[in-house]
Design a protein around this motif. Structure first.
Motif, mmCIF file in Angstrom:
data_model
loop_
_atom_site.group_PDB
_atom_site.id
_atom_site.type_symbol
_atom_site.label_atom_id
_atom_site.label_comp_id
_atom_site.label_asym_id
_atom_site.label_seq_id
_atom_site.Cartn_x
_atom_site.Cartn_y
_atom_site.Cartn_z
ATOM 1 N N GLU A 121 -31.596 58.132 42.511
ATOM 2 C CA GLU A 121 -30.198 57.718 42.415
ATOM 3 C C GLU A 121 -29.692 57.204 43.768
ATOM 4 O O GLU A 121 -28.940 56.216 43.825
ATOM 5 C CB GLU A 121 -29.334 58.900 41.945
ATOM 6 C CG GLU A 121 -27.843 58.628 41.886
ATOM 7 C CD GLU A 121 -27.446 57.529 40.910
ATOM 8 O OE1 GLU A 121 -26.296 57.045 40.995
ATOM 9 O OE2 GLU A 121 -28.278 57.136 40.052
ATOM 10 N N ARG A 124 -30.912 53.728 44.169
ATOM 11 C CA ARG A 124 -30.183 52.798 43.307
ATOM 12 C C ARG A 124 -28.816 52.467 43.909
ATOM 13 O O ARG A 124 -28.390 51.313 43.947
ATOM 14 C CB ARG A 124 -30.009 53.405 41.910
ATOM 15 C CG ARG A 124 -29.407 52.437 40.888
ATOM 16 C CD ARG A 124 -28.979 53.143 39.616
ATOM 17 N NE ARG A 124 -27.890 54.076 39.858
ATOM 18 C CZ ARG A 124 -26.620 53.702 40.053
ATOM 19 N NH1 ARG A 124 -26.289 52.421 40.056
ATOM 20 N NH2 ARG A 124 -25.688 54.607 40.259
ATOM 21 N N ARG A 125 -28.129 53.502 44.406
ATOM 22 C CA ARG A 125 -26.824 53.275 45.036
ATOM 23 C C ARG A 125 -26.974 52.439 46.304
ATOM 24 O O ARG A 125 -26.117 51.595 46.607
ATOM 25 C CB ARG A 125 -26.156 54.610 45.364
ATOM 26 C CG ARG A 125 -25.729 55.412 44.155
ATOM 27 C CD ARG A 125 -24.905 56.618 44.587
ATOM 28 N NE ARG A 125 -24.748 57.579 43.509
ATOM 29 C CZ ARG A 125 -24.097 58.740 43.633
ATOM 30 N NH1 ARG A 125 -23.546 59.063 44.794
ATOM 31 N NH2 ARG A 125 -23.999 59.566 42.613
ATOM 32 N N ASP A 128 -27.101 48.788 45.501
ATOM 33 C CA ASP A 128 -25.764 48.269 45.206
ATOM 34 C C ASP A 128 -24.955 48.061 46.481
ATOM 35 O O ASP A 128 -24.273 47.037 46.635
ATOM 36 C CB ASP A 128 -25.015 49.232 44.272
ATOM 37 C CG ASP A 128 -25.601 49.259 42.863
ATOM 38 O OD1 ASP A 128 -26.344 48.311 42.522
ATOM 39 O OD2 ASP A 128 -25.334 50.222 42.122
#
Length: 515
Positions: A121, A124-125, A128
């Motif tokens: 996670e 993934r962040r 972004d």
């Protein structure tokens, strides 16, 4: 100035250090959605004010009141200010070189999962966040493998991960080249368009005039005025007038050179990268310096200017492959820094804190460090001689400090730079190489350093100036060499040099005969 509501108001902030009133009843307002600049000379109190705001100096260590989002706040540390949405990015980036981009972004703010840190996670962040700051890098890339411009963007991504509402940037472009600076400013404009409020401290007045909505000027620890850029009439000269209390008619002191004969020459200097076999950082470089001459070196970031200077200064960078140094027409061998000093060569490094200064030392210890023999008797340091020598340079360089026994760490960036200059002037070199001598310092301190460089040249010294600011080289130097990918691509006399002609040579688009 935007028409948004006031989200930050600092009232009558006073901060006192032993013997120094760093801030004296400073007040300022910041409106939602604006880029608010803070300008002032070195030592004016800009960074101190932001450290008060961000909790570096906690409530109780200063006087005055801070209102944020309509409420009085009393931050006890950085964590509490970040929790409120205020994030500061300091001039010295707080990234760990050996960790990945993802690890740096979430350091101290880890993404928690059921079994500890949720790295999938977090990654993934990070992807972004990197997209939001326009950085096309793998989140697994190690920080030490990317340039300082990209590191600055990682710092902003890190701030965005903390749901920042007010972003403070302290000299964000001071170590960046023109392209990276332009990209960062465009990013700040984009964040402003999405409602983020920023406070920016910078000495690059052209950038401030181009990007800021309003400008608070601080002089000698006091808030002087706030300028509304949108109302018009705010340019670099207007900002300077507020900063120094007068107009600077010229950015460079008047100087008539008195150039003598060549005394320092480099022939066919070739150096290999210290970690990458086969990669040449200096490719058969040839140049010379005459007595009384100020010689500039121009090149884009990574062109090899610093690598050339450090390799000449006692072979302190890279692996020497070949080439010769001549002083007064005679070949000399300089294998070590001490041998460079013995041959009257000195080098003021680009990174004053990492390579130039021991921040734990006093001004006195720093100034005399490069040549202890000058203040020693029978190999024992004479403290009186050391004090007198340091005091002489403190006065000559106009270092703002109560005493030479004061710690270097307490000085502003401009005054630290002056102490570093004093350190390398103390051995009385014939050739002084200055690598980015005015980076991160204000226009007033720059003018003083330019005058000092002129006086060294007038005393018959040779001065080499490496600078990323082409106007600085054009205003200061008698001749300018250009470097591209480790090779000297040309040399241009001051009378013939323009930013355009230098840029062509710096990018390999043209070549000029050396002379």
């Amino acid at each position: 100035m935007t028409d948004g509501p006031v989200i930050l108001e600092m009232r009558s902030i006073t901060k006192v250090f032993p013997g120094v009133r760093a801030l004296d009843r400073v007040s300022m307002q910041v409106r939602a959605g604006e880029i608010h600049a803070i300008c002032g000379e070195n030592g004016a109190g800009k960074s101190t004010l932001m450290k008060v705001l961000s909790g570096v100096y906690p409530y109780g260590t200063y006087e005055g009141e801070i209102n944020y989002l309509g409420e009085e706040v009393r931050f006890k540390d950085i964590k509490s200010s970040e929790h409120a949405g205020i994030v500061i990015i300091h001039q010295e980036l707080a990234l760990i070189p050996e960790l990945s981009i993802t690890e740096n972004i979430f350091l101290g703010n880890e993404v928690k999962g059921s079994l500890g840190i949720d790295w999938a996670e977090a990654r993934r962040r990070a992807v972004d966040l990197l997209a939001r700051v326009g950085l096309d890098e793998s989140p697994d890339e190690v920080i030490k493998n990317i340039g300082v411009g990209k590191q600055q963007l990682v710092e902003i991504a890190k701030a965005l991960s903390k749901n920042v509402k007010l972003l403070i940037l302290d000299e964000p472009t001071s170590a960046l080249n023109e392209d990276d600076s332009a990209h960062l400013l465009d990013l700040l404009r984009g964040l402003r368009s999405r409602g983020l409020t920023s406070i920016m401290i910078s000495h690059k007045l052209n950038e401030i005039a181009a990007i800021a909505d309003s400008i608070t000027i601080i002089r000698d620890g006091k808030s002087v005025e706030t300028l509304d850029v949108g109302a018009g009439g705010v340019d670099e000269d207007r900002i300077i007038r507020g900063m120094v209390g007068r107009s600077l008619e010229a950015r460079f002191p008047e100087h008539t050179p008195n150039i003598g004969s060549t005394f320092f020459e480099v022939r066919d200097w070739t150096v290999e990268h210290p970690q990458v076999p086969g990669r040449l950082v200096c490719k058969g470089s040839n140049f010379h310096v005459r007595r009384g001459e100020i010689v500039g070196f121009a090149g884009i970031m990574g062109a090899g200017r610093t690598e050339l200077a450090r390799s000449l200064f006692g072979r302190s960078y890279g692996r020497y492959l070949g080439g010769q140094i001549f002083i007064e027409g005679r070949p000399v061998t300089i294998h070590t820094v001490q041998q460079a000093i013995d041959h009257k060569v000195a080098y003021v490094p680009e990174d004053r804190k990492a390579l130039g200064l021991n921040l734990l030392d006093t001004i006195q210890d720093t100034v005399v460090a490069a040549d202890l023999r000058r203040i020693s008797k029978r190999s024992v340091i004479d403290p009186d001689a050391a004090y007198l020598a340091a005091e002489r340079y403190r006065k000559a360089l106009n270092v703002k400090a109560n005493s030479v026994t004061e710690g270097v760490v307490k000085l502003s960036g401009g005054n630290q730079q002056k102490v570093l200059l004093g350190k390398w002037m103390f051995p009385e070199p014939d050739l002084l190489i200055l690598d980015e001598p005015t980076r991160g310092i204000d226009v007033g301190a720059k003018f003083e350093i330019y005058g000092l460089i002129n006086r060294l040249a007038d005393a018959g010294k040779g001065v080499v100036v490496i600078s990323s600011e082409l106007p600085e080289l054009l205003g200061l130097c008698d001749r300018i060499y250009t470097i591209f990918e480790g090779a000297i691509t040309g040399v241009v006399d001051r009378a013939d040099a323009t930013q355009e002609s230098l840029m062509r040579l710096m990018t390999g688009a043209a070549s000029a005969a050396t002379h």
